[in-house]
Every structure is written in structure tokens, then in C-alpha cells.
Design a protein around this motif. Structure first.
Motif, PDB file in Angstrom:
ATOM      1  N   ASP A  89      31.407  36.047  30.685  1.00  0.00           N
ATOM      2  CA  ASP A  89      32.289  34.886  30.799  1.00  0.00           C
ATOM      3  C   ASP A  89      33.083  34.707  29.513  1.00  0.00           C
ATOM      4  O   ASP A  89      32.802  35.338  28.488  1.00  0.00           O
ATOM      5  N   LEU A  90      34.044  33.815  29.576  1.00  0.00           N
ATOM      6  CA  LEU A  90      34.867  33.510  28.412  1.00  0.00           C
ATOM      7  C   LEU A  90      34.050  32.803  27.336  1.00  0.00           C
ATOM      8  O   LEU A  90      33.129  32.045  27.641  1.00  0.00           O
ATOM      9  N   ASP A  91      34.432  33.019  26.098  1.00  0.00           N
ATOM     10  CA  ASP A  91      33.844  32.279  24.981  1.00  0.00           C
ATOM     11  C   ASP A  91      34.625  30.986  24.750  1.00  0.00           C
ATOM     12  O   ASP A  91      34.079  30.012  24.259  1.00  0.00           O
ATOM     13  N   ALA A  92      35.911  30.983  25.074  1.00  0.00           N
ATOM     14  CA  ALA A  92      36.800  29.858  24.797  1.00  0.00           C
ATOM     15  C   ALA A  92      36.678  28.753  25.845  1.00  0.00           C
ATOM     16  O   ALA A  92      36.447  29.014  27.026  1.00  0.00           O
ATOM     17  N   ASP A  93      36.857  27.524  25.383  1.00  0.00           N
ATOM     18  CA  ASP A  93      36.974  26.358  26.254  1.00  0.00           C
ATOM     19  C   ASP A  93      38.424  26.308  26.734  1.00  0.00           C
ATOM     20  O   ASP A  93      39.350  26.384  25.929  1.00  0.00           O
ATOM     21  N   LEU A  94      38.646  26.181  28.024  1.00  0.00           N
ATOM     22  CA  LEU A  94      40.005  26.208  28.574  1.00  0.00           C
ATOM     23  C   LEU A  94      40.660  24.832  28.656  1.00  0.00           C
ATOM     24  O   LEU A  94      41.851  24.733  28.958  1.00  0.00           O
ATOM     25  N   THR A  95      39.931  23.787  28.374  1.00  0.00           N
ATOM     26  CA  THR A  95      40.445  22.434  28.518  1.00  0.00           C
ATOM     27  C   THR A  95      41.761  22.254  27.761  1.00  0.00           C
ATOM     28  O   THR A  95      41.833  22.459  26.550  1.00  0.00           O
ATOM     29  N   GLY A  96      42.804  21.899  28.517  1.00  0.00           N
ATOM     30  CA  GLY A  96      44.112  21.622  27.934  1.00  0.00           C
ATOM     31  C   GLY A  96      44.863  22.837  27.422  1.00  0.00           C
ATOM     32  O   GLY A  96      45.916  22.691  26.801  1.00  0.00           O
ATOM     33  N   ARG A  97      44.370  24.027  27.680  1.00  0.00           N
ATOM     34  CA  ARG A  97      44.982  25.261  27.148  1.00  0.00           C
ATOM     35  C   ARG A  97      45.938  25.887  28.163  1.00  0.00           C
ATOM     36  O   ARG A  97      45.786  25.734  29.367  1.00  0.00           O
ATOM     37  N   HIS A  98      46.902  26.624  27.640  1.00  0.00           N
ATOM     38  CA  HIS A  98      47.795  27.426  28.470  1.00  0.00           C
ATOM     39  C   HIS A  98      47.180  28.822  28.552  1.00  0.00           C
ATOM     40  O   HIS A  98      47.094  29.531  27.547  1.00  0.00           O
ATOM     41  N   VAL A  99      46.738  29.195  29.747  1.00  0.00           N
ATOM     42  CA  VAL A  99      45.999  30.434  29.957  1.00  0.00           C
ATOM     43  C   VAL A  99      46.881  31.443  30.684  1.00  0.00           C
ATOM     44  O   VAL A  99      47.508  31.119  31.695  1.00  0.00           O
ATOM     45  N   LEU A 100      46.912  32.652  30.154  1.00  0.00           N
ATOM     46  CA  LEU A 100      47.628  33.740  30.809  1.00  0.00           C
ATOM     47  C   LEU A 100      46.626  34.863  31.055  1.00  0.00           C
ATOM     48  O   LEU A 100      46.151  35.506  30.120  1.00  0.00           O
ATOM     49  N   ILE A 101      46.276  35.055  32.324  1.00  0.00           N
ATOM     50  CA  ILE A 101      45.376  36.137  32.710  1.00  0.00           C
ATOM     51  C   ILE A 101      46.165  37.441  32.647  1.00  0.00           C
ATOM     52  O   ILE A 101      47.264  37.531  33.195  1.00  0.00           O
ATOM     53  N   VAL A 102      45.602  38.432  31.970  1.00  0.00           N
ATOM     54  CA  VAL A 102      46.254  39.730  31.850  1.00  0.00           C
ATOM     55  C   VAL A 102      45.444  40.751  32.646  1.00  0.00           C
ATOM     56  O   VAL A 102      44.261  40.949  32.393  1.00  0.00           O
ATOM     57  N   GLU A 103      46.100  41.382  33.611  1.00  0.00           N
ATOM     58  CA  GLU A 103      45.462  42.361  34.492  1.00  0.00           C
ATOM     59  C   GLU A 103      46.136  43.713  34.347  1.00  0.00           C
ATOM     60  O   GLU A 103      47.324  43.791  34.006  1.00  0.00           O
ATOM     61  N   ASP A 104      45.388  44.759  34.646  1.00  0.00           N
ATOM     62  CA  ASP A 104      45.964  46.098  34.700  1.00  0.00           C
ATOM     63  C   ASP A 104      46.637  46.323  36.039  1.00  0.00           C
ATOM     64  O   ASP A 104      47.755  46.819  36.111  1.00  0.00           O
ATOM     65  N   ILE A 105      45.945  45.941  37.123  1.00  0.00           N
ATOM     66  CA  ILE A 105      46.472  46.192  38.464  1.00  0.00           C
ATOM     67  C   ILE A 105      45.969  45.133  39.434  1.00  0.00           C
ATOM     68  O   ILE A 105      44.850  44.644  39.304  1.00  0.00           O
ATOM     69  N   ILE A 106      46.822  44.765  40.365  1.00  0.00           N
ATOM     70  CA  ILE A 106      46.430  43.872  41.451  1.00  0.00           C
ATOM     71  C   ILE A 106      46.561  44.671  42.737  1.00  0.00           C
ATOM     72  O   ILE A 106      47.636  45.168  43.073  1.00  0.00           O
ATOM     73  N   ASP A 107      45.431  44.797  43.406  1.00  0.00           N
ATOM     74  CA  ASP A 107      45.364  45.588  44.633  1.00  0.00           C
ATOM     75  C   ASP A 107      45.280  44.617  45.817  1.00  0.00           C
ATOM     76  O   ASP A 107      46.288  44.102  46.276  1.00  0.00           O
ATOM     77  N   SER A 108      44.081  44.295  46.273  1.00  0.00           N
ATOM     78  CA  SER A 108      43.919  43.384  47.410  1.00  0.00           C
ATOM     79  C   SER A 108      44.244  41.939  47.027  1.00  0.00           C
ATOM     80  O   SER A 108      44.641  41.145  47.856  1.00  0.00           O
ATOM     81  N   GLY A 109      44.020  41.595  45.747  1.00  0.00           N
ATOM     82  CA  GLY A 109      44.225  40.223  45.285  1.00  0.00           C
ATOM     83  C   GLY A 109      43.001  39.348  45.458  1.00  0.00           C
ATOM     84  O   GLY A 109      42.987  38.202  44.992  1.00  0.00           O
ATOM     85  N   LEU A 110      41.960  39.849  46.101  1.00  0.00           N
ATOM     86  CA  LEU A 110      40.776  39.034  46.377  1.00  0.00           C
ATOM     87  C   LEU A 110      40.060  38.584  45.100  1.00  0.00           C
ATOM     88  O   LEU A 110      39.734  37.408  44.948  1.00  0.00           O
ATOM     89  N   THR A 111      39.816  39.511  44.195  1.00  0.00           N
ATOM     90  CA  THR A 111      39.131  39.158  42.952  1.00  0.00           C
ATOM     91  C   THR A 111      39.978  38.213  42.116  1.00  0.00           C
ATOM     92  O   THR A 111      39.489  37.223  41.585  1.00  0.00           O
ATOM     93  N   LEU A 112      41.260  38.503  42.006  1.00  0.00           N
ATOM     94  CA  LEU A 112      42.150  37.658  41.220  1.00  0.00           C
ATOM     95  C   LEU A 112      42.241  36.256  41.810  1.00  0.00           C
ATOM     96  O   LEU A 112      42.250  35.257  41.074  1.00  0.00           O
ATOM     97  N   SER A 113      42.297  36.139  43.117  1.00  0.00           N
ATOM     98  CA  SER A 113      42.338  34.835  43.777  1.00  0.00           C
ATOM     99  C   SER A 113      41.095  34.019  43.407  1.00  0.00           C
ATOM    100  O   SER A 113      41.193  32.826  43.082  1.00  0.00           O
TER     101      SER A 113
END
Length: 184
Positions: A89-113
């Protein structure tokens, strides 16, 4: 490692190192403009996003922090069921943060969803997605992806972080794997 090192395992080069670099420059400029005046937390999805995250982060001019998640999506063989386990899991607290998920590839989209839903419950100011590759024809769910490097066909691809049996991640390009490698 380069194309010659792969021998007969490489069917063809789909995206060259130069094409990837040029597109990363363009994506970084767009992200810099969109997030001007804000700090961004880049969240890389292990292991595939390592190359994209490192190269993208170095091209950004805005202040960023980086964190990593490892998730496992399992199903029958090589297909995702959308059932996800968090391995790291993440170490950072996401509260109030601007988060940009960086992926190599999106296939079915199920995991990303699933990942988007999970991270949005943690109170971020925003959550967006950047991916180097997307396979539109393979999509099983509609996922809003703000930054896309390249849309590609449903071919089996390796390189630039993408692997087959943990090999080929260190290729500087994206190539299609010859079928004899994964059908034997």
C-alpha cells in the motif's frame, strides 16, 4: 538490452525509444500546465510503471512526490478478474492531495477501476490517471484516463517496464513478443 539481444523472441518494434521520449515530453508539458501552482503525488503501480514513472517525473517541472503501490489481480491464467489484492500500500496520506496514478498499460481496465475507487475513498483533492499505453479494444470497463501516451492494438507487448515471465522489462522500446515464446 536491445532488439538484437532478443533474437527470435521479438516479433517487431511497436514504439521506439525516441517515440516514447517524445511522447513523454508532450505528456509532461500537459501535466505541468494542468497542475501549475499545485504539488502532485505520483502513484506508480508496481512493477510495470517503474520506467514510465521515472522518465515522466524527470521531465516534470512542478514539485512532485512519488509513492508506489503493488496490486495483484488474479483470474484464469493471464486474464484479470478484477478481484484485487493490495500487496504494497501507499506510505503517503492522500487527504487533500492531487494524485496522479502512473501506469505502464491499461488493458481490461478492471484493476485500474478498482484502484481508482479505492484511492478516491481516501480523501484526495483529485485523482487522475496517466498511462504510457492503452488497449482500447481490450477494455471491459470504461475508465477515465486523462493522459494517454499511445493507444495500441491488443498484441502481447513487452519492454519499457512490460514483461513476460519477468523478462524484457529493461528494453528501451515497446515490442511485440513472438508467439512461440508464450505458446510453448
Amino acid at each position: 538490452m536491445d532488439a538484437a539481444d532478443m533474437g527470435q523472441d521479438l516479433e517487431r518494434v511497436l514504439l521506439t525509444e525516441e517515440q516514447i521520449g517524445t511522447r513523454l515530453d508532450e505528456l509532461a508539458a500537459q501535466i505541468d500546465a494542468d497542475y501549475a501552482g499545485r504539488e502532485v503525488l505520483l502513484v506508480g503501480v508496481l512493477k510495470g510503471a517503474v520506467m514510465v514513472m521515472a522518465d515522466l517525473a524527470r521531465r516534470l517541472h512542478l514539485p512532485v512526490e512519488m509513492d508506489w503501490m503493488a496490486v495483484s489481480s488474479y483470474g484464469a491464467g493471464t486474464t484479470s478478474s478484477g478481484v484485487v489484492r493490495i500487496l504494497k500500500d501507499l506510505d503517503a496520506d492522500l487527504t487533500g492531495r492531487h494524485v496522479l496514478i502512473v501506469e505502464d498499460i491499461i488493458d481490461s481496465g478492471l484493476t485500474l477501476s478498482w484502484l481508482l475507487s479505492n484511492l478516491r475513498t481516501r480523501g484526495p483533492a483529485s485523482v487522475e490517471v496517466a498511462t504510457m499505453l492503452r488497449k482500447p479494444e481490450a477494455a471491459k470497463v470504461d475508465v477515465d484516463v486523462r493522459y494517454v501516451g499511445f493507444d495500441i492494438p491488443t498484441d502481447f507487448v513487452v519492454g519499457y517496464g512490460l514483461d513476460y515471465a519477468e523478462k524484457y522489462r529493461n528494453l528501451p522500446f515497446v515490442g511485440t513478443l513472438a508467439p512461440h515464446v508464450y505458446t510453448d
